[in-house]
Design a protein around this motif. Structure first.
Motif, mmCIF file in Angstrom:
data_model
loop_
_atom_site.group_PDB
_atom_site.id
_atom_site.type_symbol
_atom_site.label_atom_id
_atom_site.label_comp_id
_atom_site.label_asym_id
_atom_site.label_seq_id
_atom_site.Cartn_x
_atom_site.Cartn_y
_atom_site.Cartn_z
ATOM 1 N N VAL A 112 0.860 -1.184 0.000
ATOM 2 C CA VAL A 112 0.000 0.000 0.000
ATOM 3 C C VAL A 112 0.899 1.238 0.000
ATOM 4 C CG1 VAL A 112 -1.558 1.380 1.440
ATOM 5 C CG2 VAL A 112 -2.038 -1.040 1.056
ATOM 6 N N TRP A 113 0.602 2.157 -0.909
ATOM 7 C CA TRP A 113 1.443 3.340 -1.063
ATOM 8 C C TRP A 113 1.059 4.444 -0.082
ATOM 9 C CZ3 TRP A 113 1.394 4.145 -7.130
ATOM 10 C CH2 TRP A 113 2.040 3.044 -7.735
ATOM 11 N N LEU A 114 2.081 5.014 0.538
ATOM 12 C CA LEU A 114 1.916 6.208 1.359
ATOM 13 C C LEU A 114 2.098 7.409 0.438
ATOM 14 C CD1 LEU A 114 1.665 7.310 4.336
ATOM 15 C CD2 LEU A 114 4.165 7.425 4.330
ATOM 16 N N PRO A 115 1.036 8.187 0.181
ATOM 17 C CA PRO A 115 1.150 9.296 -0.771
ATOM 18 C C PRO A 115 2.173 10.336 -0.328
ATOM 19 C CG PRO A 115 -1.157 8.791 -0.303
ATOM 20 C CD PRO A 115 -0.332 8.040 0.697
ATOM 21 N N PRO A 116 2.792 11.022 -1.268
ATOM 22 C CA PRO A 116 3.742 12.087 -0.898
ATOM 23 C C PRO A 116 3.072 13.124 -0.006
ATOM 24 C CG PRO A 116 3.854 11.619 -3.257
ATOM 25 C CD PRO A 116 2.669 10.866 -2.725
ATOM 26 N N GLN A 258 2.586 4.494 8.856
ATOM 27 C CA GLN A 258 3.865 5.020 8.386
ATOM 28 C C GLN A 258 4.529 3.985 7.485
ATOM 29 O OE1 GLN A 258 4.615 8.157 9.318
ATOM 30 N NE2 GLN A 258 2.817 8.255 10.668
ATOM 31 N N ALA A 259 5.457 4.435 6.661
ATOM 32 C CA ALA A 259 6.214 3.501 5.831
ATOM 33 C C ALA A 259 6.882 2.456 6.720
ATOM 34 C CB ALA A 259 7.256 4.254 5.010
ATOM 35 N N GLY A 260 6.769 1.205 6.327
ATOM 36 C CA GLY A 260 7.321 0.099 7.101
ATOM 37 C C GLY A 260 6.297 -0.627 7.941
ATOM 38 N N ASP A 261 5.149 -0.023 8.196
ATOM 39 C CA ASP A 261 4.093 -0.686 8.953
ATOM 40 C C ASP A 261 3.514 -1.851 8.147
ATOM 41 O OD1 ASP A 261 4.353 1.062 11.063
ATOM 42 O OD2 ASP A 261 2.636 2.313 10.509
ATOM 43 N N VAL A 262 2.972 -2.829 8.862
ATOM 44 C CA VAL A 262 2.333 -3.980 8.234
ATOM 45 C C VAL A 262 0.909 -4.092 8.755
ATOM 46 C CG1 VAL A 262 2.350 -6.488 7.954
ATOM 47 C CG2 VAL A 262 4.502 -5.211 7.888
ATOM 48 N N VAL A 263 -0.033 -4.137 7.827
ATOM 49 C CA VAL A 263 -1.443 -4.263 8.165
ATOM 50 C C VAL A 263 -1.910 -5.659 7.779
ATOM 51 C CG1 VAL A 263 -3.775 -3.358 7.776
ATOM 52 C CG2 VAL A 263 -1.806 -1.806 7.733
ATOM 53 N N THR A 264 -2.540 -6.375 8.708
ATOM 54 C CA THR A 264 -3.147 -7.673 8.410
ATOM 55 C C THR A 264 -4.619 -7.579 8.788
ATOM 56 O OG1 THR A 264 -2.397 -8.472 10.577
ATOM 57 C CG2 THR A 264 -1.049 -9.051 8.664
ATOM 58 N N LEU A 265 -5.448 -8.194 7.974
ATOM 59 C CA LEU A 265 -6.883 -8.141 8.216
ATOM 60 C C LEU A 265 -7.525 -9.401 7.683
ATOM 61 C CD1 LEU A 265 -8.518 -5.969 5.448
ATOM 62 C CD2 LEU A 265 -6.041 -5.859 5.819
ATOM 63 N N GLY A 266 -8.715 -9.717 8.200
ATOM 64 C CA GLY A 266 -9.328 -10.937 7.720
ATOM 65 C C GLY A 266 -10.693 -11.208 8.305
ATOM 66 N N GLU A 272 -7.807 -13.764 4.352
ATOM 67 C CA GLU A 272 -6.957 -12.776 4.998
ATOM 68 C C GLU A 272 -6.149 -11.976 3.981
ATOM 69 O OE1 GLU A 272 -4.510 -14.414 8.084
ATOM 70 O OE2 GLU A 272 -6.175 -15.505 9.022
ATOM 71 N N GLN A 273 -5.806 -10.755 4.381
ATOM 72 C CA GLN A 273 -4.949 -9.875 3.597
ATOM 73 C C GLN A 273 -3.738 -9.475 4.436
ATOM 74 O OE1 GLN A 273 -6.966 -6.387 2.158
ATOM 75 N NE2 GLN A 273 -8.560 -7.525 1.066
ATOM 76 N N ARG A 274 -2.667 -9.094 3.726
ATOM 77 C CA ARG A 274 -1.484 -8.549 4.407
ATOM 78 C C ARG A 274 -0.860 -7.503 3.498
ATOM 79 N NH1 ARG A 274 4.050 -8.805 4.625
ATOM 80 N NH2 ARG A 274 5.017 -8.822 6.703
ATOM 81 N N GLN A 275 -0.696 -6.285 4.031
ATOM 82 C CA GLN A 275 -0.101 -5.212 3.240
ATOM 83 C C GLN A 275 1.028 -4.530 3.998
ATOM 84 O OE1 GLN A 275 -3.896 -3.946 3.520
ATOM 85 N NE2 GLN A 275 -4.442 -5.632 2.160
ATOM 86 N N ARG A 276 2.086 -4.224 3.276
ATOM 87 C CA ARG A 276 3.180 -3.429 3.819
ATOM 88 C C ARG A 276 3.031 -2.008 3.302
ATOM 89 N NH1 ARG A 276 8.792 -2.866 1.914
ATOM 90 N NH2 ARG A 276 8.045 -4.077 0.146
ATOM 91 N N ILE A 277 3.213 -1.031 4.184
ATOM 92 C CA ILE A 277 3.092 0.361 3.788
ATOM 93 C C ILE A 277 4.453 0.826 3.268
ATOM 94 C CG2 ILE A 277 2.400 2.668 4.504
ATOM 95 C CD1 ILE A 277 0.231 0.450 4.767
#
Length: 284
Positions: A112-116, A258-266, A272-277
């Motif tokens: 997942v992109w953190l916008p500028p 923040q950049a580097g965070d990891v989100v998991t959901l399900g 389940e999903q897993r995204q790195r920011i």
């Protein structure tokens, strides 16, 4: 059935998860999981297949968004009473309707992109509804007949863009990668009661959201019926039905990604999903 799409972005192919959890390729049967293959006739054809005769898919292969050629992503805001409370807003008397740009759609495990310049990037686990048959002025008691299936969604939101800038919420909801869908499109027959779906979301292993769709203010049938009064819902349209409490904006103090965070959901029924920011790539 649990259906999915696999392969590189823009070149995904359809698949089916068999009873043993083996991913099977459907490329030889249908071209894609898209509007023309979401109706009851197409689903009946897939249900008659012998999955053991289908080629296996490498489990390491990327999973794409579980629906292709999406026409519209429509969302419902503040649809859980406890989420409205944490946002400090009154319970809506009618569904709050907004949209996300379809270019925000991404795979369930994509970054997942953190916008500028973004500093209030938030998470929202949601039940998403995928329309399988056109719906136009349908009553609530018939609305679920128009649903092809359900999937997990993360309604990623940049709150400053959504709330602090003039205009519509769509600005804070539509950045690329801000609508992960999947992993599975779970056909409607496997979820006879969409108001009994557990949802959860963690950030960096910390529990943030825990909820169940039974606490929705407006249920799925009500939502589909309501929207069909104002627009003709079409096969492939995706409806995000709102999020339970626990979003970053509702923490005290607020907590944002923040950049580097990891989100998991399900969800037990949706997968389940897993995204790195990550910092969004900026064109040269």
């Amino acid at each position: 059935m649990k259906l999915f799409r696999h392969g590189a972005p823009g070149n995904e192919r359809p698949g089916l998860l068999d009873a043993q959890g083996v991913r099977r390729d459907l490329s030889g049967v249908i071209g894609d999981l898209a509007p023309h293959t979401l109706g009851p006739d197409a689903q009946a054809r897939l249900a008659r297949l012998d999955p053991a005769r289908l080629p296996e898919v490498d489990p390491a292969e990327r999973l794409g968004p579980c629906v292709g050629q999406i026409g519209n992503v429509i969302a419902i805001g503040l649809n859980y009473a406890d989420h409205a409370a944490e946002a400090g807003l009154p319970i809506p008397k009618q569904p709050i309707v907004f949209s996300k740009h379809t270019a925000a759609v991404s795979g369930p495990h994509d970054d997942v992109w953190l916008p500028p310049g973004a500093h209030k990037l938030d998470w929202e686990v949601e039940l998403a509804v995928v329309i399988g048959q056109p719906a136009w002025h349908v009553p609530p008691e018939a609305a679920l007949q128009h649903v092809a299936g359900y999937c997990l969604a993360n309604d990623v939101s940049e709150r400053a863009h959504q709330i602090e800038m003039e205009g519509q919420w769509i600005k804070g909801k539509s950045y690329p990668t801000h609508c992960p869908l999947g992993p599975w499109l779970v056909t409607a027959d496997e979820i006879p009661d969409p108001q009994a779906v557990d949802l959860w979301l963690d950030v960096n292993g910390v529990a943030r959201q825990r909820g169940n769709t039974r606490t929705m203010i407006f249920g799925v049938a009500q939502i589909v019926s309501y929207l069909s009064r104002f627009m003709r819902l079409l096969p492939g349209d995706v409806i995000l039905t709102g999020t339970p409490p626990g979003v970053g904006m509702g923490q005290r103090p607020p907590v944002y990604l923040q950049a580097g965070d990891v989100v998991t959901l399900g969800s037990p029924v949706l997968g389940e999903q897993r995204q790195r920011i990550v910092a969004a790539p900026v064109p040269a």
